[in-house]
Design an enzyme around this catalytic site. Structure first.
Site, PDB file in Angstrom:
ATOM      1  N   PRO A  48     -50.558   9.825 -55.359  1.00 53.76           N
ATOM      2  CA  PRO A  48     -51.920   9.629 -55.855  1.00 53.76           C
ATOM      3  C   PRO A  48     -52.299  10.717 -56.863  1.00 53.76           C
ATOM      4  O   PRO A  48     -52.076  11.893 -56.616  1.00 53.76           O
ATOM      5  CB  PRO A  48     -52.774   9.726 -54.587  1.00 53.76           C
ATOM      6  CG  PRO A  48     -51.951  10.550 -53.644  1.00 53.76           C
ATOM      7  CD  PRO A  48     -50.529  10.218 -53.943  1.00 53.76           C
ATOM      8  N   MET A  49     -52.862  10.283 -57.989  1.00 57.58           N
ATOM      9  CA  MET A  49     -53.265  11.236 -59.028  1.00 57.58           C
ATOM     10  C   MET A  49     -54.593  10.810 -59.620  1.00 57.58           C
ATOM     11  O   MET A  49     -54.708   9.727 -60.209  1.00 57.58           O
ATOM     12  CB  MET A  49     -52.188  11.310 -60.125  1.00 57.58           C
ATOM     13  CG  MET A  49     -50.897  11.965 -59.672  1.00 57.58           C
ATOM     14  SD  MET A  49     -49.596  11.914 -60.925  1.00 57.58           S
ATOM     15  CE  MET A  49     -49.085  10.192 -60.803  1.00 57.58           C
TER      16      MET A  49
ATOM     17  N   GLN B 124     -55.595   5.264 -51.716  1.00 58.98           N
ATOM     18  CA  GLN B 124     -55.921   6.503 -51.020  1.00 58.98           C
ATOM     19  C   GLN B 124     -57.431   6.531 -50.847  1.00 58.98           C
ATOM     20  O   GLN B 124     -58.181   6.456 -51.827  1.00 58.98           O
ATOM     21  CB  GLN B 124     -55.465   7.735 -51.788  1.00 58.98           C
ATOM     22  CG  GLN B 124     -55.703   9.011 -50.979  1.00 58.98           C
ATOM     23  CD  GLN B 124     -55.364  10.267 -51.743  1.00 58.98           C
ATOM     24  OE1 GLN B 124     -56.107  10.666 -52.638  1.00 58.98           O
ATOM     25  NE2 GLN B 124     -54.265  10.910 -51.394  1.00 58.98           N
TER      26      GLN B 124
ATOM     27  N   GLY C 154     -56.336  13.510 -45.973  1.00 56.60           N
ATOM     28  CA  GLY C 154     -56.690  14.586 -45.053  1.00 56.60           C
ATOM     29  C   GLY C 154     -56.129  15.916 -45.503  1.00 56.60           C
ATOM     30  O   GLY C 154     -55.770  16.743 -44.662  1.00 56.60           O
ATOM     31  N   ALA C 155     -56.053  16.129 -46.829  1.00 58.28           N
ATOM     32  CA  ALA C 155     -55.423  17.336 -47.370  1.00 58.28           C
ATOM     33  C   ALA C 155     -56.361  18.066 -48.327  1.00 58.28           C
ATOM     34  O   ALA C 155     -57.447  17.576 -48.651  1.00 58.28           O
ATOM     35  CB  ALA C 155     -54.128  16.958 -48.101  1.00 58.28           C
TER      36      ALA C 155
ATOM     37  N   TYR D 159     -60.376  18.378 -48.797  1.00 59.29           N
ATOM     38  CA  TYR D 159     -61.268  17.228 -48.778  1.00 59.29           C
ATOM     39  C   TYR D 159     -61.823  17.111 -47.355  1.00 59.29           C
ATOM     40  O   TYR D 159     -61.455  17.877 -46.472  1.00 59.29           O
ATOM     41  CB  TYR D 159     -60.527  15.985 -49.252  1.00 59.29           C
ATOM     42  CG  TYR D 159     -60.346  15.988 -50.757  1.00 59.29           C
ATOM     43  CD1 TYR D 159     -61.093  15.151 -51.571  1.00 59.29           C
ATOM     44  CD2 TYR D 159     -59.460  16.880 -51.374  1.00 59.29           C
ATOM     45  CE1 TYR D 159     -60.956  15.179 -52.955  1.00 59.29           C
ATOM     46  CE2 TYR D 159     -59.322  16.917 -52.754  1.00 59.29           C
ATOM     47  CZ  TYR D 159     -60.069  16.061 -53.538  1.00 59.29           C
ATOM     48  OH  TYR D 159     -59.934  16.102 -54.901  1.00 59.29           O
TER      49      TYR D 159
END
Length: 346
Positions: A29-30, A106, A150-151, A154
């Site tokens: 994801p970006m 995401q 969950g990183a 955030y």
């Protein structure tokens, strides 16, 4: 890049519940901020379709915002709520599927502006329900699964980390007790999507404000942290690191994805400067780019089953044909990442 090691391991099929993947390559994801007022358009569909038709096994979209007042302060980050945004995503999904790809959104809440202690339990319940509603909508419009973010400090991660979670109620406490919010999000999403719809959780030890941070300082602590998340219904852990080749703990060559797979028995995704010759956080310095890294070490780890899937970020951003070139041995044709790639995002 050396071509001494066979890339065959990257191109083995893999199944996650009812989602069958043709290979082990994941588009990481970006965030792009190319969705005016939160609505992804035809250009977003074309962007993802191009990666799918060139061989990416699984696409994880840029972060999508749940329906909660504080979930984002960026107007061009795509929503995962509202009829117009959901219709836009339905078109993205259709285009990716036409190209033979698989795609999951995401889902995120970007976090409390202060500390998570500022939320009431009523606020927390509303946020949990917003995550579940997003998960349900994602399934309804045709996505193949979901990823919960969950990183990187955030919201879910803010509950995990002691420096951002001073709560003294049931959402605070020791490392295991601080997983309660995530557990409720996962369990509620699971009820919303049913038993066969894949749920991925992305987590990280490092934080944007502290690259040396560790939620878990030892394998034993990591096992304690992961156990309630596994029990809640996570199917795959997406283990975010800055450099996939670095061991997570002293005395072992396993990286975070390797340890997570060993401790939980769940499939894992490794990520962190794959295909780049320097760590990605340094790539945005003025005039600095990244050459093409040797991936032999990555393939060796995959062959040893230290992890199951490999997420590619900036390398795939710079070169939409990265996967097909790797598969066909066209190594000399790979396009190196540079800051200019961020501007075009083609």
């Amino acid at each position: 890049m050396s071509n001494s090691k066979s890339v065959q391991a990257l191109f083995q099929p893999f199944a996650i519940k009812n989602m069958a993947l043709p290979n082990r390559i994941v588009m990481a994801p970006m965030t792009r901020s190319f969705s005016p007022e939160g609505v992804p358009g035809a250009d977003v569909a074309a962007y993802y379709r191009r990666r799918a038709e060139n061989g990416v096994g699984l696409i994880v979209t840029e972060g999508t915002v749940i329906n909660h007042l504080d979930s984002s302060n960026q107007e061009n980050v795509p929503h995962i709520y509202g009829e117009e945004a959901l219709n836009g995503w339905a078109n993205v999904v259709a285009e990716v599927h036409k190209a033979g790809g698989r795609i999951i959104p995401q889902i995120w809440h970007m976090g409390a502006r202060g500390q998570v202690g500022d939320y009431t339990e009523e606020d927390i319940t509303a946020i949990v329900e917003a995550f579940a509603h997003a998960a349900s909508d994602a399934k309804r419009i045709g996505f193949d699964g979901i990823e919960l973010h969950g990183a990187h400090e955030y919201l879910i991660d803010q509950f995990f980390w002691n420096k951002t979670n001073p709560r003294t109620d049931r959402y605070g406490g020791d490392m295991v007790e601080r997983t309660r919010f995530a557990v409720e999000v996962i369990e509620t999403c699971r009820r919303a999507v049913g038993p066969d719809f894949p749920i991925v959780l992305r987590f990280s030890q490092w934080k944007g404000s502290d690259y040396s941070a560790k939620l878990a300082a030892t394998p034993n602590e990591l096992e304690q942290f992961l156990a309630p998340l596994t029990d809640a219904g996570v199917d795959v852990f997406h283990c975010s690191t800055r450099r996939f080749w670095e061991p997570e703990f002293e005395g072992s060559d396993l990286n975070l994805a390797g340890w997570t797979r060993k401790l939980t028995g769940k499939p894992t995704i490794t990520v962190g400067s794959v295909g780049l010759d320097s760590e990605f956080m340094a790539l945005f310095s003025e005039g600095k780019g990244a050459g093409i890294a040797n991936i032999d070490g990555l393939i060796e780890k995959l062959e040893r089953e230290e992890f199951d899937l490999v997420a590619i970020g900036r390398a795939l951003l710079a070169d939409p044909l990265w996967v097909s070139k790797i598969r066909e041995g066209r190594i000399d044709e790979l396009i190196p990442f540079s800051s200019d790639a961020v501007k075009t995002l083609h």
